[in-house]
Design an enzyme around this catalytic site. Structure first.
Site, PDB file in Angstrom:
ATOM      1  CG  LEU A  72     -22.129 -11.974   4.908  1.00  0.00           C
ATOM      2  CD1 LEU A  72     -22.600 -13.352   4.477  1.00  0.00           C
ATOM      3  CD2 LEU A  72     -21.058 -12.078   5.978  1.00  0.00           C
ATOM      4  CG  ASP A  73     -17.535  -6.101   0.548  1.00  0.00           C
ATOM      5  OD1 ASP A  73     -18.187  -5.073   0.330  1.00  0.00           O
ATOM      6  OD2 ASP A  73     -16.529  -6.430  -0.114  1.00  0.00           O
ATOM      7  CD  GLU A 113     -21.624  -4.776  -1.824  1.00  0.00           C
ATOM      8  OE1 GLU A 113     -21.582  -3.742  -2.496  1.00  0.00           O
ATOM      9  OE2 GLU A 113     -20.622  -5.291  -1.306  1.00  0.00           O
ATOM     10  CB  VAL A 146     -21.789   8.921  -0.620  1.00  0.00           C
ATOM     11  CG1 VAL A 146     -21.057  10.237  -0.335  1.00  0.00           C
ATOM     12  CG2 VAL A 146     -23.288   9.098  -0.437  1.00  0.00           C
TER      13      VAL A 146
END
EC number: 3.2.1.141
Length: 603
Positions: free
Chosen positions: A246-247, A284, A386
């Site tokens: 879950l973002d 998250e 990244v």
């Protein structure tokens, strides 16, 4: 497709079903609660849209399929048409699972789910246990990260659409690989977002970094919450996925008596019992709050838990990355010493209630000593760490193979749930840059300008030099540069790094001490800049010592254990073709001399 189409449009006085194939419309029938239903079922594969009060055609908010993009008509999809072959799949809990994050569009040259099936054997051979797919919900354009999805119940057509996702999950299960799907409920992308036309899906009472918040606690929020929860259950039930990531749940602003995450957790638990296999939710969160992974029936510091299975723990990444690279800009300001890494490895959060220089305030809360450390997902690379760099460059740009081995050992041999980012297992040098493909010229130009403006926001000029050009996210070349180069895995250096990763993953499987998430069985100390992590088994007396040398040159450390009962099971110097470590007995202990950066593992 069985049953009638239904759509929630509480403010509409008329809703029409639009059928593009024959250019006709049919009046929808009003139901209770602002719902509308079609006068008849539609066959699977039928294109359709909705018109509200005579307005333009809009795709279904719960569209299962957007074959011609997010602005076009929806298409019905028969979820039962696929003949599943995973009847013997018992499932896999996310706790402790070696997880592998990948972006579908750049994982293979083709960028499709079907093409990715051809790489599943590589992941199984590596020892991966759970594949985490970056968002596959339909978004504007052909390529992008997926965090600007707008058709949240559909599967992006360039990836293969919904049937391809079913085939992928089935193929993964056949190889013993679980599948985690990254989903975004905290906002929608800017292109193709028609939800607000249908109902109060958003509210101005709360704001997020993306604008108005999703309406989880205002008028009409009951249906919005159901939209979020039912969508999650659909991925588990109809696509057989094993976990959802879950973002940015900290952006799910909810002042209801019970948070939507707790309701979601309970609903998933009921479905898991019904299906007879574990289903996981991995959040998250930027809040550094153990409440996120506290069960819904319990409390953390007087607040009801959200019940997530696990949550990302970025502080471990930051402590490791800064120690190895020397970077200190932006949110890295409070990290960078061996002692900070030792704190992260034992306490999880470096910011656990103390001062955060980057935020200018106290931040976080301490993790209880008895909380299973596998509830925290850690990595040395991921799409954010990244891709949100100015150049999208990986640690391999500046780190030696020995330093990369240190990163791998911390992640894979620590007490947490480890996650790898696609290609890191062979030391990939291809960047993962931020890319988008917005079809609207003004929106595309705004994205390009915004990305360039961010260059100075994290101290990137200091790191790369002021004359470095940030890749244009709208340029096709930025997307193409981010594709994995699988040829690197077959190179001499790539093959050695890959074998090192296999060895570390193998240790997780063979050593009970490494697999444990018990805080009381993990100790970390720093001696002359060398970090020594000791893992103990709960039963049987097993023990693993991980000696992490981060400085150049020869360093020595004493490990308090009997040499006769110890053996070197991994030496990154030898594994990567460098100088081997020297291990000798000294006053009843073990003296380890290693050329750093590098790692030695004693069993």
């Amino acid at each position: 497709m069985s049953g009638d189409l239904r759509v929630w449009a509480p403010s509409a006085s008329r809703v029409d079903l639009v059928l593009p194939a024959n250019g006709t419309t049919e009046a929808m029938v009003a139901d209770d609660g602002g719902w509308w239903r079609s006068p008849r079922p539609l066959l699977a594969g039928t294109d359709y849209a909705f018109s509200l009060d005579g307005g333009p055609s809009r795709p279904d908010p719960r569209s299962p399929w957007q074959p011609v993009g997010v602005h076009g008509p929806s298409r019905t999809f028969d979820v039962g048409a696929h003949t599943w072959a995973d009847g013997g799949w018992a499932g896999r809990d996310a706790l402790g699972a070696v997880t592998y994050e990948l972006h579908m569009g750049t994982f293979t040259p083709e960028g499709t789910l079907d093409a990715a099936v051809g790489r599943l054997d590589h992941l199984a051979d590596l020892g991966v246990e759970m594949i985490e797919l970056m968002p596959v919900a339909a978004f504007g354009g052909h390529h992008g990260w997926g965090y600007d999805g707008v058709a949240l119940w559909a599967v992006h057509e360039p990836y293969g659409g919904p049937a391809a996702l079913q085939r992928f999950v089935d193929a993964a299960h056949a190889r013993g690989l679980a599948v985690c799907l990254d989903v975004v409920d905290n906002h929608l992308g800017p292109s193709g977002n028609y939800l607000a036309e249908f109902g109060p899906y958003f509210t101005d009472e709360h704001q997020t970094p993306w604008g108005s918040a999703v309406n989880l606690d205002g008028d009409g929020s009951a249906e919005v919450r159901a939209f979020v929860i039912e969508k999650a259950l659909r991925w588990f039930r109809d696509f057989h996925v094993d976990a959802l990531r879950l973002d940015a749940v900290h952006a799910l602003v909810d002042d209801s008596p019970r948070h939507v995450l707790a309701d979601l957790s309970d609903a998933v638990a009921v479905l898991a019992a019904d299906l007879g296999r574990p289903l996981s939710l991995v959040a998250e969160s930027d809040a550094n709050d153990p409440r996120t992974v506290t069960p819904t029936g319990s409390q953390f510091e007087g607040r009801a838990g959200y019940g997530m299975t696990a949550q990302w723990a970025d502080d471990v990444h930051h402590a490791l990355h800064t120690l190895l690279t020397g970077e200190r800009q932006g949110y890295y300001a409070d990290f960078g010493t061996p002692e900070t890494l030792a704190k992260a490895l034992t306490d999880v959060f470096v910011h656990d209630g103390g001062w955060s220089t980057f935020r200018g305030k106290n931040w976080g809360a301490p993790v209880p000593p008895d909380m299973d450390r596998r509830r925290f997902v850690v990595c040395s690379q991921n799409h954010d760490q990244v891709g949100n760099r100015a150049l999208g460059d990986r640690p391999s740009r500046v780190l030696s193979p020995g330093a990369l081995a240190v990163s791998a050992a911390v992640v894979l041999l620590g007490p947490f749930t480890p996650m790898l980012f696609m290609g890191e297992e062979w030391g990939a040098t291809t960047p993962f840059q931020y890319f988008s493909d917005h079809e609207e010229p003004e929106l595309g130009a705004a994205i390009s300008r915004g990305r360039a403006a961010e260059f100075g926001g994290h101290g990137w000029a200091e790191l790369y030099g002021a004359d470095v050009v940030v890749p244009d996210p709208q340029a096709v070349s930025t997307f193409e540069a981010s594709r994995l180069d699988w040829g690197e895995a077959a190179s001499e250096g790539g093959a050695r790094m890959l074998e090192l990763y296999r060895g570390l993953v193998g240790l997780r499987r063979s050593e009970a001490a490494v697999a444990s998430g018990d805080r009381g069985l993990t100790s970390v100390r720093v001696q002359d800049g060398v970090v020594v992590m000791t893992r103990l088994a709960a039963e049987g007396g097993g023990r693993v010592d991980v000696v992490l040398a981060v400085e150049e040159g020869f360093v020595s450390v004493v490990v308090e254990r009997d040499l006769r009962a110890a053996s070197v099971v991994l030496d990154s110097g030898a594994a990567l073709g460098g100088e081997a470590a020297v291990v000798e007995s000294r006053d009843g202990a073990v003296a380890v001399t290693v050329r750093g950066p590098g790692v030695v593992v004693l069993r």
